[in-house]
Design a protein around this motif. Sequence first.
Motif, PDB file in Angstrom:
ATOM      1  N   ALA A 209     -48.354  20.021  26.873  1.00 28.24           N
ATOM      2  CA  ALA A 209     -48.706  18.607  26.799  1.00 28.24           C
ATOM      3  C   ALA A 209     -49.929  18.353  25.932  1.00 28.24           C
ATOM      4  O   ALA A 209     -50.154  17.222  25.476  1.00 28.24           O
ATOM      5  CB  ALA A 209     -48.953  18.059  28.199  1.00 28.24           C
ATOM      6  N   MET A 210     -50.742  19.376  25.680  1.00 22.02           N
ATOM      7  CA  MET A 210     -51.959  19.196  24.898  1.00 22.02           C
ATOM      8  C   MET A 210     -51.673  18.679  23.500  1.00 22.02           C
ATOM      9  O   MET A 210     -52.449  17.891  22.948  1.00 22.02           O
ATOM     10  CB  MET A 210     -52.718  20.523  24.818  1.00 22.02           C
ATOM     11  N   GLU A 211     -50.561  19.120  22.893  1.00 26.09           N
ATOM     12  CA  GLU A 211     -50.247  18.682  21.533  1.00 26.09           C
ATOM     13  C   GLU A 211     -49.939  17.192  21.503  1.00 26.09           C
ATOM     14  O   GLU A 211     -50.416  16.464  20.625  1.00 26.09           O
ATOM     15  CB  GLU A 211     -49.058  19.479  20.987  1.00 26.09           C
ATOM     16  N   ALA A 212     -49.145  16.720  22.467  1.00 23.95           N
ATOM     17  CA  ALA A 212     -48.853  15.290  22.530  1.00 23.95           C
ATOM     18  C   ALA A 212     -50.115  14.491  22.833  1.00 23.95           C
ATOM     19  O   ALA A 212     -50.336  13.409  22.268  1.00 23.95           O
ATOM     20  CB  ALA A 212     -47.782  15.025  23.589  1.00 23.95           C
ATOM     21  N   THR A 213     -50.961  15.019  23.708  1.00 25.85           N
ATOM     22  CA  THR A 213     -52.219  14.350  24.030  1.00 25.85           C
ATOM     23  C   THR A 213     -53.125  14.269  22.811  1.00 25.85           C
ATOM     24  O   THR A 213     -53.776  13.248  22.558  1.00 25.85           O
ATOM     25  CB  THR A 213     -52.939  15.094  25.164  1.00 25.85           C
ATOM     26  N   ARG A 214     -53.166  15.343  22.034  1.00 33.29           N
ATOM     27  CA  ARG A 214     -54.004  15.357  20.833  1.00 33.29           C
ATOM     28  C   ARG A 214     -53.555  14.292  19.838  1.00 33.29           C
ATOM     29  O   ARG A 214     -54.380  13.566  19.265  1.00 33.29           O
ATOM     30  CB  ARG A 214     -53.941  16.739  20.172  1.00 33.29           C
ATOM     31  N   LEU A 215     -52.249  14.172  19.637  1.00 35.46           N
ATOM     32  CA  LEU A 215     -51.739  13.170  18.706  1.00 35.46           C
ATOM     33  C   LEU A 215     -52.029  11.753  19.194  1.00 35.46           C
ATOM     34  O   LEU A 215     -52.425  10.883  18.417  1.00 35.46           O
ATOM     35  CB  LEU A 215     -50.234  13.362  18.519  1.00 35.46           C
ATOM     36  N   ARG A 216     -51.848  11.535  20.488  1.00 36.17           N
ATOM     37  CA  ARG A 216     -52.085  10.199  21.035  1.00 36.17           C
ATOM     38  C   ARG A 216     -53.560   9.819  20.932  1.00 36.17           C
ATOM     39  O   ARG A 216     -53.903   8.693  20.551  1.00 36.17           O
ATOM     40  CB  ARG A 216     -51.615  10.139  22.485  1.00 36.17           C
ATOM     41  N   THR A 217     -54.447  10.744  21.273  1.00 35.26           N
ATOM     42  CA  THR A 217     -55.877  10.437  21.213  1.00 35.26           C
ATOM     43  C   THR A 217     -56.358  10.291  19.771  1.00 35.26           C
ATOM     44  O   THR A 217     -57.246   9.485  19.494  1.00 35.26           O
ATOM     45  CB  THR A 217     -56.701  11.528  21.919  1.00 35.26           C
ATOM     46  N   ALA A 218     -55.763  11.042  18.844  1.00 37.02           N
ATOM     47  CA  ALA A 218     -56.114  10.881  17.427  1.00 37.02           C
ATOM     48  C   ALA A 218     -55.711   9.499  16.931  1.00 37.02           C
ATOM     49  O   ALA A 218     -56.437   8.864  16.159  1.00 37.02           O
ATOM     50  CB  ALA A 218     -55.436  11.974  16.595  1.00 37.02           C
ATOM     51  N   GLY A 219     -54.542   9.024  17.385  1.00 43.98           N
ATOM     52  CA  GLY A 219     -54.124   7.676  17.012  1.00 43.98           C
ATOM     53  C   GLY A 219     -55.072   6.619  17.535  1.00 43.98           C
ATOM     54  O   GLY A 219     -55.411   5.657  16.826  1.00 43.98           O
ATOM     55  N   LEU A 220     -55.534   6.774  18.773  1.00 43.71           N
ATOM     56  CA  LEU A 220     -56.500   5.824  19.333  1.00 43.71           C
ATOM     57  C   LEU A 220     -57.835   5.897  18.603  1.00 43.71           C
ATOM     58  O   LEU A 220     -58.496   4.874  18.387  1.00 43.71           O
ATOM     59  CB  LEU A 220     -56.701   6.118  20.823  1.00 43.71           C
ATOM     60  N   MET A 221     -58.236   7.102  18.209  1.00 40.94           N
ATOM     61  CA  MET A 221     -59.489   7.257  17.467  1.00 40.94           C
ATOM     62  C   MET A 221     -59.429   6.476  16.149  1.00 40.94           C
ATOM     63  O   MET A 221     -60.370   5.745  15.801  1.00 40.94           O
ATOM     64  CB  MET A 221     -59.755   8.732  17.188  1.00 40.94           C
ATOM     65  N   LEU A 222     -58.325   6.619  15.423  1.00 40.22           N
ATOM     66  CA  LEU A 222     -58.187   5.929  14.145  1.00 40.22           C
ATOM     67  C   LEU A 222     -58.175   4.413  14.344  1.00 40.22           C
ATOM     68  O   LEU A 222     -58.853   3.678  13.625  1.00 40.22           O
ATOM     69  CB  LEU A 222     -56.908   6.378  13.448  1.00 40.22           C
ATOM     70  N   ARG A 223     -57.421   3.961  15.336  1.00 41.32           N
ATOM     71  CA  ARG A 223     -57.348   2.519  15.602  1.00 41.32           C
ATOM     72  C   ARG A 223     -58.703   1.949  15.999  1.00 41.32           C
ATOM     73  O   ARG A 223     -59.125   0.894  15.495  1.00 41.32           O
ATOM     74  CB  ARG A 223     -56.341   2.261  16.718  1.00 41.32           C
ATOM     75  N   ASN A 224     -59.404   2.631  16.885  1.00 37.92           N
ATOM     76  CA  ASN A 224     -60.682   2.123  17.383  1.00 37.92           C
ATOM     77  C   ASN A 224     -61.797   2.225  16.350  1.00 37.92           C
ATOM     78  O   ASN A 224     -62.864   1.630  16.534  1.00 37.92           O
ATOM     79  CB  ASN A 224     -61.085   2.865  18.654  1.00 37.92           C
ATOM     80  N   SER A 225     -61.571   2.992  15.284  1.00 35.61           N
ATOM     81  CA  SER A 225     -62.567   3.090  14.213  1.00 35.61           C
ATOM     82  C   SER A 225     -62.458   1.939  13.223  1.00 35.61           C
ATOM     83  O   SER A 225     -63.379   1.719  12.429  1.00 35.61           O
ATOM     84  CB  SER A 225     -62.411   4.422  13.466  1.00 35.61           C
ATOM     85  N   SER A 226     -61.363   1.207  13.259  1.00 38.14           N
ATOM     86  CA  SER A 226     -61.145   0.147  12.267  1.00 38.14           C
ATOM     87  C   SER A 226     -62.171  -0.985  12.348  1.00 38.14           C
ATOM     88  O   SER A 226     -62.570  -1.510  11.298  1.00 38.14           O
ATOM     89  CB  SER A 226     -59.717  -0.400  12.390  1.00 38.14           C
TER      90      SER A 226
END
Length: 209
Positions: free
Chosen positions: A117-134
């Motif tokens: 599950a760590m791989e899916a979690t990493r992708l999801r959190t990376a997506g949130l990081m990019l969105r929240n950086s906008s």
Amino acid sequence: MTFAIGLFDLFTYAIPGALHLAVLAYLAERLHWVDVGAVARGPGAVVVIGIVVASYLLGYLAYPLGARAARLLPRRRKRNAREEFLRRNPSARGQAFVEADSFLLLSALQLHDADAAMEATRLRTAGLMLRNSSPAMAFGFVASVVELIVGPHRVFAACAGVLFAVAGPALIAQGRLMTHWASVKTLELSFWVPEVEETLAARQKTERP
């Protein structure tokens, strides 16, 4: 006392918060509110702890701003994780995990195979990081426009403004893509963890009248 920041906290809150902190530090220095150089020369441990805490708190404030920015930016393409997964893996059609909620499915993966599950979690959190950086890019763009009008370094301000203007929407678009990949990866991993399908199928049988 041990202080630890998890993967989700680091990507979703701390990193976007650090970008917002950098924008605030620039504005405070530019408007002569705070001498950033003097603050940086303070005790190292205190400065580092202050930066971490401030970044984390600003990251929490940036979360709803990032979510609103993502809603305001039109989608250029519509992606469906289930359709993409079934197109690649038609043999999975009809299985219980394919119709399950994505967040529920990720929780089942974390329960039965935390490492996978760590791989899916990493992708999801990376997506949130990019969105929240906008939002930090939007603030940087506004600061660049002001510098372009009243500042002494107009060429640098113009280049920075163009960069921020492109980076803001690009971060949201890439965040959406990473979130889509996370959903697809969750389905792919669930396909190979039989306990997930068995649990969901058994629950469906008990819920049927």
